[in-house]
Each structure stands twice: as C-alpha cells, then as structure tokens.
Design a protein around this motif. Structure first.
Motif, mmCIF file in Angstrom:
data_model
loop_
_atom_site.group_PDB
_atom_site.id
_atom_site.type_symbol
_atom_site.label_atom_id
_atom_site.label_comp_id
_atom_site.label_asym_id
_atom_site.label_seq_id
_atom_site.Cartn_x
_atom_site.Cartn_y
_atom_site.Cartn_z
ATOM 1 N N GLY A 41 0.854 -1.176 0.000
ATOM 2 C CA GLY A 41 0.000 0.000 0.000
ATOM 3 C C GLY A 41 0.887 1.222 0.000
ATOM 4 N N LEU A 72 -5.502 3.962 2.507
ATOM 5 C CA LEU A 72 -6.735 4.396 1.853
ATOM 6 C C LEU A 72 -6.961 5.896 2.030
ATOM 7 N N MET A 110 -4.728 7.626 -0.345
ATOM 8 C CA MET A 110 -5.242 7.477 -1.698
ATOM 9 C C MET A 110 -6.373 8.472 -1.970
ATOM 10 N N GLU A 111 -7.292 8.610 -1.026
ATOM 11 C CA GLU A 111 -8.407 9.545 -1.210
ATOM 12 C C GLU A 111 -7.914 10.987 -1.256
ATOM 13 N N LYS A 167 -4.398 4.697 -7.496
ATOM 14 C CA LYS A 167 -4.966 3.496 -6.888
ATOM 15 C C LYS A 167 -3.959 2.346 -6.905
ATOM 16 N N TYR A 199 -1.487 3.077 -3.970
ATOM 17 C CA TYR A 199 -1.940 3.207 -2.586
ATOM 18 C C TYR A 199 -2.993 2.203 -2.145
ATOM 19 N N TYR A 200 -3.707 1.559 -3.091
ATOM 20 C CA TYR A 200 -4.773 0.668 -2.651
ATOM 21 C C TYR A 200 -4.153 -0.532 -1.933
ATOM 22 N N CYS A 234 -3.268 -4.087 -0.400
ATOM 23 C CA CYS A 234 -3.530 -5.487 -0.726
ATOM 24 C C CYS A 234 -2.528 -6.366 0.014
#
Length: 259
Positions: free
Chosen positions: A128, A204, A207-208, A235, A238-239, A241
C-alpha cells in the motif's frame, strides 16, 4: 507465527549452504561464503569468469550482516524484512530450493518410524502506501493433522539429512500434499484476517487525499482520459492489498516426539 528471529533464519540458511559462520554475535553475523554462494549473492560474474579462465581457485568473500538496527555501524550491511539483500536470499531459495524431501537423523538399532510433515516457508507481502514483508513458517503433520507455527525453529534443533537412517522407515501420509497446503492456506488467511490493519486504513486515506488533489488540479478542464489514467496510477500505488507466496518447503520425516 512469523519468523521474528531473522538472525537465526539467516544462520540456518547459510549453514545449510555449507558456509562457515566466522562471527556470530547477537545482532551481527559474519559468514565465509562458498564459491557457489558468492556467485549467487555477491554479483561478481566478471571476477569468476576471469578466475576460472586463468585456472585459479578463486577467493569467495566474507559477508557481515547486521540484524539488530541498534548495532548499525555504517561499515556492514543492515538486513531487515523488506531489504534488497533479504529479497535476494528469498529469491535464491525460491529459484533453487522450492521443494525438498529430508529425514531426521536417528542413531538406533531398532525399527523406528518417521512421520511425514509438510513444512512451508511463506512470504506475506503487505502492499500500500508502505510495503513490508513477513516470513511465516508452518508445519502440518500429514497423519494426525497437527499444525505448528515457527516450524523452522523446531527443525533447527534436529539433525536433518537427505537419506533415511538405518533401521528407520516412513509412515504413509493420510493427508495429501495438495489438501495439506490448502489447510495451511486457510490458517494463513485466518492469521491475516485477525490482524489489525491500521496501515491499510492510512493507505486508503492517502489514496483519497491524492485523488481529491487530482480532481482539484483538473477542475474545470475536459481531460477525462488523463484524469482516469492518473487516478488508476494513484490506486495502483496506494490501494492496500495482501498476498502470500511460498518461498520454499518440503516433506520432512521426523520422529514421533516431533508431533
């Protein structure tokens, strides 16, 4: 569950590859490499090409690794989860020794049963905003289903060899390797599910924030394809996983007291 003692993991790795341990202190490990391990880890292909062409034996290097961050001295190499050197070692294991079959050495003159254990060393990668890896070692008894974490620590206290000892015989597994690995997968999934994942929440949030800044930057402009492309890149970075991969493993036949 994780192999938290990186120092002992490295000690076992180099010893298993016939390297001499020159210095072994808490947090510092000096290894005399063999030619094979020098070739694998030290990135000296031209040196070895020249030496062999000249007919010389060659001079494998010594490698000093610092596993305790408080003992970093600037002269020796600090190794830690996520460091390039550890990735190199894990890749070497994956490429060269993915699967093995070994036996506990027993000195006996009586018939002795050895029981099958499926042992897997798995790398869990958390990706991330920040990336980190965790090494996990799990053993599964392929007859009674017993499962052990930190199985490499268990094996470190035993003498393991490639051939079965005299008077010993192996018990037939009741659990297949594929079924056993699926059991281990489920344990890993539960282990990951039960952790705190603050790192994922922070990723997250970042990311936003990045997406909000992007929208603000392109506000009033008709560049939808560019926005979508940059948003996909944000995304991707930064998303959060999590995925895991088997570094190596094998079938180990051990005495009954291991169960």
């Amino acid at each position: 569950m994780a192999i938290k003692d990186l120092h002992h993991f490295l000690e076992s790795y180099f010893t298993a590859h016939q390297c001499s341990i020159v210095h072994n202190d808490e947090g510092m490990l000096t290894i005399q490499l063999t030619e094979a391990m020098d070739r694998a880890l030290m990135n000296r292909p031209f040196y070895w090409h020249y030496i062999k062409k000249m007919g010389y034996a060659g001079d494998p290097k010594q490698l000093t690794l610092i596993t305790d961050p408080e003992k970093r001295d600037g002269k020796h190499e600090w190794i830690h989860f996520g460091s390039p050197r550890l990735h190199q070692i894990l890749n070497h294991l994956h490429d060269n020794e993915t699967y093995t079959k070994l036996f506990e050495r027993i000195n006996t003159n009586q018939k002795t049963a050895l029981f099958p254990w499926l042992v897997t060393n798995v790398k869990i990668s958390y990706e991330g905003k920040q990336k980190m890896d965790e090494m996990v070692s799990i053993g599964l008894h392929l007859i009674n289903g017993t499962m052990k974490a930190n199985m490499m620590d268990e094996l470190r206290n035993k003498t393991i060899q490639a051939s079965i000892s005299d008077y010993c015989y192996t018990m037939t597994p009741m659990i297949t390797l594929s079924s056993g690995y699926k059991r281990i997968e489920r344990v890993l999934e539960d282990y990951i599910r039960n952790q705190q994942h603050d790192w994922a929440e922070r990723s997250l949030e970042t990311m936003e924030e990045e997406i909000s800044l992007l929208r603000h930057f392109y506000k009033g402009e008709d560049q939808e394809s560019d926005i979508r492309k940059e948003m996909d890149e944000i995304k991707r970075r930064y998303y959060p996983c999590i995925h895991f991969s088997v570094v190596n493993g094998g079938l180990f036949y051990l005495t009954e007291d291991a169960s």
